[in-house]
Enzyme design. Structure first.
Site, short mmCIF file in Angstrom:
data_model
loop_
_atom_site.label_atom_id
_atom_site.label_comp_id
_atom_site.label_asym_id
_atom_site.label_seq_id
_atom_site.Cartn_x
_atom_site.Cartn_y
_atom_site.Cartn_z
CB CYS B 158 -0.95 0.00 1.20
SG CYS B 158 -0.14 -0.33 2.78
CG HIS B 251 -0.58 4.60 3.33
ND1 HIS B 251 -1.26 4.46 4.51
CD2 HIS B 251 -0.09 3.35 3.04
CE1 HIS B 251 -1.20 3.19 4.91
NE2 HIS B 251 -0.50 2.50 4.03
#
Lengths: 359, 359, 359, 359
Positions: B158, B251
């Site tokens: 990710c 993120h």
């Protein structure tokens, strides 16, 4: 007359606080409670607060109560008056500082400022006592000093101070050439009310106004060398990415560095762990025993767990590992309102006292 | 026989979910509700969950209810059985994946995996459909594929996926040579129970186990070129600093890059804004209209405000500005459990369908 | 022989910590550093930790470093052995406590327990020294005590302790008849790893297993009266709503009370502010000077600002105002891992020493 | 003339937004995008914003982009002008509302207000359409209505709305006599910038100015009965404790109730689950299919997981259990800026349309 009697009696140096009601002003008052050399004797803040007892003027946000001595003191307007002591710790925002601080220096005060307004001025020392205590020599080039002994000394931005404490020992031993740094900064750095909770709960703000250029320029001046009455900035290239994160106190920074000389991990860690400097030698009251602490755990430093090391005056470094592009990578943490602001200015005040600038 | 009748009737491709009860498994089920091509037909999880109805086996942590169709389905043990469909979306942790996923490929399944276990294997495609859709050719080199049509395809970590989506369009146009990246990663990336709240409330953890080497190696493979049945990693130097912050999803990454060719800000922004690729051309159902969105506001992207752009499948870039050391600095954000995990695998599944690998 | 020599030499009472590696165990060790009467001399934890040096066995989560004396001590298995001191501070979860603590009492130890396992046992004192110091008399009814001087004393659940400290002074003066209380409890109350961050970031969990009945029953026992060797619970009706909120330390509680006698606000505030009791009279080292502090600000107490009053041992009350249904409403706060757990047990240990139970 | 042509052409009712730039104003604009009946046609805000395009005037804080149609609209000053449509959704703070809203009613507008300024006025309906849709009859007693058809309708405070949705079905079936409620309210309820992050990160603020009396009085009016052109407040005693917690959206409330008639848990849950009322019967576009949802899981409702049920328009109830003092305890949650503010006003607008007040 009265004032000097007062001093004689209680042996402590009276201190004035400019911007006494704000986040950093409150830290000044908290940290000076029971200080062995200094004593809060005079408070000033904006006109809105002037004339009120401190306890009513300040929206006190710290976890220890307002010191009883200070709670009842009346807040002054932010201008020198007959009661203003020589030593002024200033926690003004930069716009206010630009106007107000020179008036105090001009009135003969020793202005120890946390503001960015004059940090990069040629004749104003920007000082971290462990790093460049000798830069206070610049004081002697200030027009106020020559006129009546007044002067101004500044400490750096809260994001620069932790970085430079980590870089300083390495710069001495190996030479630092290039620095990438990405910060994760606490909300207390923005003062109060500062960052709205709707902006930061469960969020990151990848921007802090003016922070990156300040961090870059101030770091070079701090690591610079004084000669012939001027500071030559260090020849270090810095690229900063400044971010705000939902942390109350403590700035965490991811750093990659390129060094001039080859270094081993052990040497770097030794350089940090063994680093002792002017404030430690002079035994300044706020100087941490160990200014840079290396924490070998794989997941440290962390703001909640490490920001209070050395009473909030130590920088904590960890995760030293090779960098794929430069030489080394690491993480550094420092308490932004103690080592990065109020504690920084107090330590500067202590340095000035030890160097004889306050007499 | 029954299965193909079933398919004929409802026109959708049956999908099996491996690791159906975890954080990413739940996202699979959420994102596949009302999917135009795929339909959840089979669930598997650890032995602890096997035999239970899904609603009892999963500690459902998403803000939409468990789809009614799936809630009552019985969870299978994590091994192929007579009901296992061809297409398997896998959300296992890497240790489990290492053992279990090959068994499914060996049984003839198309395993679309979110795990790190086989991402760097020579014959396993590591794919972001916008970046390297052609890498699925590697499938043909897999022993399972030659045996019975089974195969394995993976999506990246990710933390790598947002970075590579931002780098991809620039790499094509200018060549990317060097990359510094510091991440501020959401807690959902660690699964459930994952990060203890005592570790992350008001805190930063400057370490995520194995994350930095994964991020560096996977990015090079994703940007690499396929020739003669192998992927040659891109010649890009990367240095990653991975941090965990108290953010639920999304993120955020601070990035500095050095390019081979000179670039202007306008050109870079155009490269991002105009970037359309295979998934957009093929109109894959989960493909965002605009895979990379440039937000010109000075303080964006922010995870809470920008992670859901393109239904969580777009990367959002902002703060493009010159770098003092390399060429450019910017911030990139992506939704770590959608674009960075479950959505990534579903999009890979859609690509495989469009490329004919599922028939 | 060796042990008593040891005691003679260093003048402090050796203490053993059961469950030394957990959240409360760590607080024990932190709070006992530099304790004037007690000294950590023996550590025990689960078999997983036994045999390791404490620094390796504990995942230390506090903001002060592990005390050097303790860091290198070897962790024992959780059973009495030849080195086990008389005084045992126990921080086991209740299942473990149920088996392990009686073994220590049976071996002659004074077990001061933070667990819920035996709090409601008829012959076990449940004590807050400011509230019911006399309940330690129950010790004499314990079979272990009669056998070899061993015994067990407990402190209440972290949610009950703040409430009862606020109710105690009012119960004495006015009689408390009915209590509604809704808690907002910190995550540290759940131990480590405890509450997953995905469950609590930006969230409230309106449930803590078994907490409400514990809080209700323990409060009645604490406010009860000892006669003829048994404790008669106070005739107070309590209805508790227990919630978890994203706060690190400090339980905040909204309370409405019905009193037997009419009360004025001034009388209630006086009852709190003037409340001094056995621990203050005996000058127990961990007793706060003022056990209940009334903060008159309209928006206090708050966990971040008030939990550390009295070194975390004071309860802070605020917002006293009339209730539309009962008589009065207020908010009470206490530090859940200090006053609510480790500090509570240490204070109980000090009380036992002062009452002569440790000799 | 132009305006009615415009309406004829696009079939939607033009809506004006007062206070369009604030937190609730933004929600109005977000929720009205693609609304089947209404269309944003006119925006007004403070003088600071007037004259600017909306995209520049608003500091947009929502996770979906500003609707393109609205982004370029010019913001008006907050006074009726020739373009002002009949239907005004108002999201002003109460001081501004007190002056501005009557001017719009006086100009013939249907002012649907989210402010507290006129909620308790005798001739102003305070309405939750599921609870007291008939109270709109009060409109006919308003001087503006008799003069030119203008009028004012309000929705309650965000803390009252969830509570009353849970109480309403029980009040009908059993009669509610007494209510204790302790709230844990999200920061978005305080608007923007609203709560400073330094005040709420890792903290609870046990106070929201004026919230408790509002919550108590408004609940009684909402549950009251209309007869002879006035609303008689319900004879329910309420005692509220209002707290702010670090949650972005969603107010959670711990509730204890005393009922007039005996009730069983099944009956109460049925009363909630089966509750359908005017908005559902009229099929108002923003009406949730199920206004009150009972979640039987032991630890629900939770704001992050449940606030978006029914597109943020359903109240979610859980933890029904007997109360030791009253009859029953439960937890209720509702989305404070959707059901508790913008969605509430829009639903009121839809009700007014269906009842014929807008023609």
């Amino acid at each position: 007359m009265l004032k000097s009697n007062f001093q004689a009696m209680n042996k402590k140096i009276p201190v004035g606080i400019l911007g006494a009601t704000g986040t950093v002003g409150q830290r000044f008052i908290q940290l000076l409670e029971n200080h062995p050399w200094f004593e809060v004797a005079w408070l000033a803040a904006s006109d809105r607060s002037a004339g009120k007892p401190y306890r009513d003027a300040a929206s006190w946000r710290l976890a220890t109560p307002i010191p009883a001595r200070v709670a009842g003191m009346t807040v002054n307007t932010a201008a020198p008056n007959g009661d203003t002591p020589k030593l002024i710790l200033a926690a003004l925002d930069s716009n206010a500082a630009r106007e107000i601080e020179p008036a105090f220096a001009d009135a003969g005060c020793a202005v120890v400022s946390n503001s960015s307004a004059f940090r990069m001025a040629e004749d104003v020392p920007l000082v971290i006592p462990e790093i460049n205590a000798d830069h206070t020599e610049l004081i002697k080039t200030q027009k106020w000093y020559r006129k009546n002994g007044g002067f101004m000394v500044t400490n750096p931005n809260c994001s620069a101070i932790g970085l430079v404490m980590a870089l300083g020992p390495l710069h001495r031993r190996y030479g630092v050439e290039k620095v990438f740094v990405a910060t994760m900064q606490a909300v207390s750095g923005a003062g109060y009310p500062g960052v709205p909770s709707l902006d930061i709960l469960g969020n990151v703000i990848p921007y802090i106004a003016s922070e990156e250029p300040k961090m870059e320029a101030e770091s070079r001046k701090l690591l610079g060398t004084l000669s012939n009455g001027t500071v030559k900035p260090a020849d270090v290239a810095l690229s900063a990415h400044c971010n705000r994160v939902p942390v109350e106190d403590g700035h965490t920074e991811s750093v990659s560095i390129k060094l001039s000389k080859q270094a081993q991990a052990e040497g770097i860690i030794d350089a940090w762990q063994d680093f002792r400097c002017t404030p430690q030698k002079l035994k300044l009251p706020s100087a941490p025993e160990q200014p840079v602490i290396y924490n070998p755990a794989p997941d440290r430093p962390q703001p909640r767990l490490d920001r209070d090391r050395g009473n909030g005056m130590s920088a904590v470094v960890g995760r030293l590992r090779p960098c794929n592009i430069f030489d080394w990578r690491f993480t550094v943490l420092s308490h932004n309102t103690i080592r990065g602001a109020a504690g920084a200015a107090i330590l500067n005040g202590e340095l000035l006292k030890a160097q004889g600038y306050l007499s």
